[in-house]
Write a protein that holds these residues in place. Structure first.
Motif, PDB file in Angstrom:
ATOM      1  N   VAL A 119      26.770 -35.872-116.979  1.00 12.87           N
ATOM      2  CA  VAL A 119      25.522 -35.756-116.228  1.00 12.87           C
ATOM      3  C   VAL A 119      25.550 -36.688-115.020  1.00 12.87           C
ATOM      4  O   VAL A 119      26.299 -37.663-114.962  1.00 12.87           O
ATOM      5  N   ASP A 120      24.719 -36.365-114.041  1.00 18.80           N
ATOM      6  CA  ASP A 120      24.552 -37.182-112.846  1.00 18.80           C
ATOM      7  C   ASP A 120      23.527 -38.271-113.178  1.00 18.80           C
ATOM      8  O   ASP A 120      22.335 -37.991-113.321  1.00 18.80           O
ATOM      9  N   ARG A 162      20.491 -38.746-110.806  1.00 15.65           N
ATOM     10  CA  ARG A 162      19.576 -37.610-110.879  1.00 15.65           C
ATOM     11  C   ARG A 162      18.733 -37.667-112.147  1.00 15.65           C
ATOM     12  O   ARG A 162      17.518 -37.398-112.125  1.00 15.65           O
ATOM     13  N   VAL A 163      19.347 -38.048-113.265  1.00 14.37           N
ATOM     14  CA  VAL A 163      18.611 -38.188-114.517  1.00 14.37           C
ATOM     15  C   VAL A 163      17.528 -39.256-114.383  1.00 14.37           C
ATOM     16  O   VAL A 163      16.377 -39.058-114.782  1.00 14.37           O
ATOM     17  N   GLU A 220      18.392 -33.492-117.065  1.00 10.31           N
ATOM     18  CA  GLU A 220      19.084 -33.015-115.865  1.00 10.31           C
ATOM     19  C   GLU A 220      18.756 -31.552-115.598  1.00 10.31           C
ATOM     20  O   GLU A 220      18.523 -31.158-114.447  1.00 10.31           O
ATOM     21  N   TYR A 230      20.011 -36.440-122.123  1.00  6.38           N
ATOM     22  CA  TYR A 230      20.361 -36.459-120.705  1.00  6.38           C
ATOM     23  C   TYR A 230      20.524 -35.044-120.163  1.00  6.38           C
ATOM     24  O   TYR A 230      20.118 -34.747-119.036  1.00  6.38           O
ATOM     25  N   PRO A 248      28.587 -33.232-110.845  1.00  6.70           N
ATOM     26  CA  PRO A 248      28.238 -34.557-111.344  1.00  6.70           C
ATOM     27  C   PRO A 248      29.230 -35.611-110.892  1.00  6.70           C
ATOM     28  O   PRO A 248      30.427 -35.345-110.756  1.00  6.70           O
TER      29      PRO A 248
END
Length: 284
Positions: free
Chosen positions: A15-16, A19-20, A204, A200, A217
Motif C-alpha cells: 500500500v501507499d 495515501r493511507v 487505500e 490498510y 505504490p
C-alpha cells in the motif's frame, strides 16, 4: 468437489503509506465515526439537533462542528445552504462501510479493548493508526524485522529522533514490541501489527476518489523521503475530498450481513446506541 476460494492475502508493504495516512486523517477526528454511523442508520437527511438527540453524550454544538467538518471533507452533503438545513452521508461517506468493518474486525481479533460500542471500537483503532509515518515504520518492520532502531530510521527515510518517538507510540499502542529487555534490542511487529494488511487495503481502496488516477505504490525500500518531521496539515487533502466525492455509494453503510459472534461479544459495528455512552478514552 470444488475447492473453497481462499481469501487474498493483503501485504502491508503493497500500500501507499502516505495515501493511507491522508485518508485516515479525514476519519480519525473523535466522534466522526459515531456521527457517520448515526446518519447511516437513519438512511436519510438529519438535522443537527436530531443527530445530537441520538448521541446524548455529545452537545448539539459539538455535533454541529463535527458535521461541518465532515461536510468540508466530503463525507456528508447538505440539502441547501440555509441555516438548519439537514445533512446526509455522501457517496464517499457511505462507502466507509468497508473501512469500518475492517477496523472493527481487526480490533476484535487483536486489541484488548473490552466490551465497547462498535463505533468506539473503530475510533480506538483509528487513533492507533493515524499518526504520520507510523505506516512507513510498520512497513519497514513487516519487510525486514526484527530490526534495530537506526536501520528502521534509514529505511523509512525519517529523522532518528522522530523515528524513536513513533516506535515508542507504536509500542504503547500494541503494534510493535522489542525482542528483549536490553537497550538496543531489535524491534518487531506484534501479532496486531502483522495483521494490518486488510485494514490498510480497505483504507487505500476507499481513498480512490481522493487520489484521482491510481498511482503505483511506493515501496519502502525505494523511499526517498527527505523530510524529518510531521508534514504540513491536511488542508489540501480536505479540499480534495470535498471536490472529489464518490458517486458509487453502497445502499447502506451497514448493508453487509451480520457475522456470527460468540456469546457476550461486542455488538455489530452498526450498534452505535446499543451500549451506554463511551467511557473515558486512553487518548483524546
Amino acid at each position: 468437489m470444488s475447492t473453497p476460494v481462499q481469501p487474498v492475502t493483503c501485504q502491508i508493504g503493497s500500500v501507499d503509506a502516505q495515501r493511507v495516512e491522508d485518508a485516515l486523517s479525514l476519519i480519525t477526528p473523535k466522534w466522526t465515526t459515531w456521527t457517520a454511523q448515526t446518519l447511516a442508520q437513519q438512511g436519510g437527511p438529519m438535522r443537527v439537533r436530531d443527530v445530537a438527540a441520538r448521541l446524548p453524550f455529545l452537545s448539539e454544538q459539538l455535533v454541529g462542528k463535527r458535521l461541518a467538518q465532515m461536510h468540508a471533507d466530503g463525507l456528508v452533503t447538505r440539502a441547501g445552504a440555509r441555516h438548519g438545513a439537514p445533512y446526509q452521508l455522501s457517496g464517499f461517506g457511505n462507502a466507509l462501510s468497508s473501512v469500518h468493518r475492517a477496523l472493527s474486525d481487526w480490533s476484535q481479533a487483536h486489541l484488548p479493548v473490552g466490551k465497547v460500542a462498535g463505533a468506539e471500537r473503530v475510533e480506538d483503532a483509528l487513533r492507533r493508526l493515524h499518526l504520520r509515518h507510523s505506516t512507513a515504520v510498520i512497513q519497514v518492520l513487516d519487510a525486514g524485522g526484527p530490526m534495530r532502531f537506526v536501520p528502521i530510521a534509514e529505511q523509512a527515510g525519517l529523522d532518528n529522533g522522530f523515528t524513536r518517538q513513533r516506535l515508542i507510540r507504536l509500542q504503547l499502542d500494541g503494534l510493535v514490541t522489542r525482542t528483549g529487555p536490553r537497550h538496543g534490542d531489535p524491534y518487531v511487529l506484534t501479532a496486531a501489527g502483522r495483521a494490518l494488511g486488510p485494514v490498510y487495503a480497505a483504507v487505500e481502496h476507499w481513498s480512490d476518489p481522493l487520489a484521482g488516477p491510481r498511482r503505483a505504490p511506493v515501496r519502502v525500500a525505494a523511499a526517498t523521503r527527505t523530510h524529518t518531521g510531521i508534514p504540513p496539515g491536511s488542508d489540501g487533502i480536505r479540499t480534495a475530498a470535498a471536490l472529489r466525492r464518490s458517486t458509487a455509494a453502497l445502499n447502506s453503510l451497514f448493508s453487509h450481513a451480520p457475522q456470527p459472534r460468540p456469546a457476550g461479544a461486542t455488538p455489530p459495528i452498526s450498534s452505535v446506541a446499543s451500549l451506554p455512552a463511551p467511557g473515558p478514552s486512553r487518548r483524546r
